[in-house]
Design a protein around this motif. Sequence first.
Motif, short mmCIF file in Angstrom:
data_model
loop_
_atom_site.label_atom_id
_atom_site.label_comp_id
_atom_site.label_asym_id
_atom_site.label_seq_id
_atom_site.Cartn_x
_atom_site.Cartn_y
_atom_site.Cartn_z
N ILE A 186 -13.22 21.01 -3.02
CA ILE A 186 -12.02 21.85 -2.83
C ILE A 186 -11.62 22.86 -4.33
CG2 ILE A 186 -8.68 20.73 -3.11
CD1 ILE A 186 -9.36 18.58 -2.02
N PHE A 187 -12.83 22.26 -4.85
CA PHE A 187 -12.68 23.28 -6.09
C PHE A 187 -13.38 24.50 -6.01
CE2 PHE A 187 -11.19 19.88 -9.44
CZ PHE A 187 -9.77 19.76 -9.44
N LEU A 188 -14.38 24.01 -5.26
CA LEU A 188 -15.31 25.33 -4.35
C LEU A 188 -14.56 26.43 -3.69
CD1 LEU A 188 -18.16 27.27 -4.62
CD2 LEU A 188 -18.13 24.92 -3.04
N TYR A 189 -13.78 25.33 -2.82
CA TYR A 189 -13.00 26.20 -1.70
C TYR A 189 -11.66 27.49 -2.30
CZ TYR A 189 -10.03 27.17 2.12
OH TYR A 189 -9.26 27.26 3.30
N ILE A 190 -11.38 26.88 -3.94
CA ILE A 190 -10.56 27.43 -3.76
C ILE A 190 -10.76 28.53 -4.50
CG2 ILE A 190 -8.48 27.65 -5.75
CD1 ILE A 190 -8.07 24.37 -5.61
N ASN A 204 -25.45 32.04 3.02
CA ASN A 204 -24.70 33.36 3.72
C ASN A 204 -24.54 33.98 4.67
OD1 ASN A 204 -23.43 34.89 1.76
ND2 ASN A 204 -24.19 36.18 1.86
N ILE A 205 -24.43 32.94 5.40
CA ILE A 205 -24.16 33.41 7.35
C ILE A 205 -22.59 33.41 6.79
CG2 ILE A 205 -23.95 32.08 9.07
CD1 ILE A 205 -26.96 30.80 8.46
N LYS A 206 -22.31 34.32 7.81
CA LYS A 206 -20.25 34.12 7.68
C LYS A 206 -19.99 32.76 8.57
CE LYS A 206 -20.19 38.16 5.91
NZ LYS A 206 -19.84 38.35 4.86
N GLY A 207 -18.57 32.26 7.87
CA GLY A 207 -17.85 31.83 8.57
C GLY A 207 -17.82 30.73 8.34
N PHE A 208 -18.77 29.98 6.99
CA PHE A 208 -18.81 29.03 6.59
C PHE A 208 -17.46 28.44 5.78
CE2 PHE A 208 -19.01 32.10 2.74
CZ PHE A 208 -18.83 31.21 2.20
N MET A 209 -16.34 28.93 5.70
CA MET A 209 -14.80 28.84 5.14
C MET A 209 -14.07 28.03 6.40
SD MET A 209 -14.15 29.75 1.68
CE MET A 209 -12.62 30.20 1.58
N LYS A 210 -14.26 28.35 7.35
CA LYS A 210 -13.62 27.80 8.67
C LYS A 210 -14.14 25.72 8.55
CE LYS A 210 -13.47 31.81 11.31
NZ LYS A 210 -13.84 32.44 12.40
N LYS A 264 -12.13 34.53 -5.92
CA LYS A 264 -12.79 35.16 -6.18
C LYS A 264 -13.50 36.08 -5.21
CE LYS A 264 -13.18 34.67 -10.71
NZ LYS A 264 -14.00 35.70 -11.87
N GLY A 265 -13.42 35.45 -3.98
CA GLY A 265 -13.95 36.15 -2.88
C GLY A 265 -14.94 35.36 -2.38
N ALA A 266 -14.75 35.24 -0.27
CA ALA A 266 -16.12 34.37 -0.11
C ALA A 266 -17.50 35.83 0.25
CB ALA A 266 -15.66 33.55 1.48
N ASP A 267 -16.65 36.61 0.36
CA ASP A 267 -17.91 38.06 0.75
C ASP A 267 -18.73 38.12 -0.15
OD1 ASP A 267 -16.96 37.79 3.54
OD2 ASP A 267 -15.30 39.08 3.29
N LYS A 268 -18.39 37.74 -1.43
CA LYS A 268 -19.60 38.40 -2.53
C LYS A 268 -20.39 37.14 -2.98
CE LYS A 268 -15.96 39.18 -6.13
NZ LYS A 268 -15.34 39.98 -7.00
N GLU A 269 -21.75 37.86 -3.35
CA GLU A 269 -22.76 37.31 -3.75
C GLU A 269 -22.64 36.06 -4.82
OE1 GLU A 269 -26.03 37.50 -1.98
OE2 GLU A 269 -25.22 38.42 -0.43
N TYR A 270 -23.07 34.60 -4.93
CA TYR A 270 -22.92 34.21 -6.07
C TYR A 270 -24.14 33.46 -5.81
CZ TYR A 270 -18.02 34.24 -4.71
OH TYR A 270 -16.93 34.90 -4.80
N PRO A 271 -25.39 33.65 -6.41
CA PRO A 271 -26.61 33.55 -6.81
C PRO A 271 -26.63 32.03 -7.63
CG PRO A 271 -26.51 35.44 -8.36
CD PRO A 271 -25.06 35.14 -7.28
N LYS A 272 -25.61 31.90 -8.86
CA LYS A 272 -25.52 30.88 -9.04
C LYS A 272 -24.89 29.59 -8.77
CE LYS A 272 -25.33 32.76 -13.94
NZ LYS A 272 -24.92 33.13 -14.82
N LEU A 273 -24.70 29.89 -7.17
CA LEU A 273 -24.39 28.80 -6.90
C LEU A 273 -25.50 28.12 -5.72
CD1 LEU A 273 -20.00 29.61 -6.31
CD2 LEU A 273 -21.15 27.96 -7.73
N ARG A 274 -25.48 29.57 -5.45
CA ARG A 274 -26.23 29.35 -4.24
C ARG A 274 -28.09 28.84 -4.79
NH1 ARG A 274 -23.70 33.99 -1.19
NH2 ARG A 274 -22.33 32.90 -0.10
#
Length: 107
Positions: free
Chosen positions: A88-92, A30-36, A97-107
């Motif tokens: 690509i699907f994860l990215y979309i 959950n470190i910022k900037g992962f989308m880049k 849904k927004g990259a700033d949310k918590e995703y406990p099932k994905l992390r």
Amino acid sequence: MWWIYHLWVIGFQIAALACYGVGSYRFYKNIKGFMKFLTLGIILDIIMAIGASSGALPRMEASQSAVWTSPLFITHVILSGFGLFSFIFLYIFLLIKGADKEYPKLR
């Protein structure tokens, strides 16, 4: 020195792997900037896919082509395609849904 022409292909592959690795690690922690990093990895992968399908990638000889009769090659194509489309699907999904949310099932 036929291998010199393959260095840019190897460089793109290593760069894409590094981008996916850093982006995935940053997403997991959950470190910022992962989308880049995920964006850059996807762009590099798409460039490589277009280059491979168009015949722009260097070959040892002009008569060589893909070895579609090899189970190893077919496995490679299936797994690499699955990985590309999964990212690509994860990215979309993250874009929608927004990259700033918590995703406990994905992390």
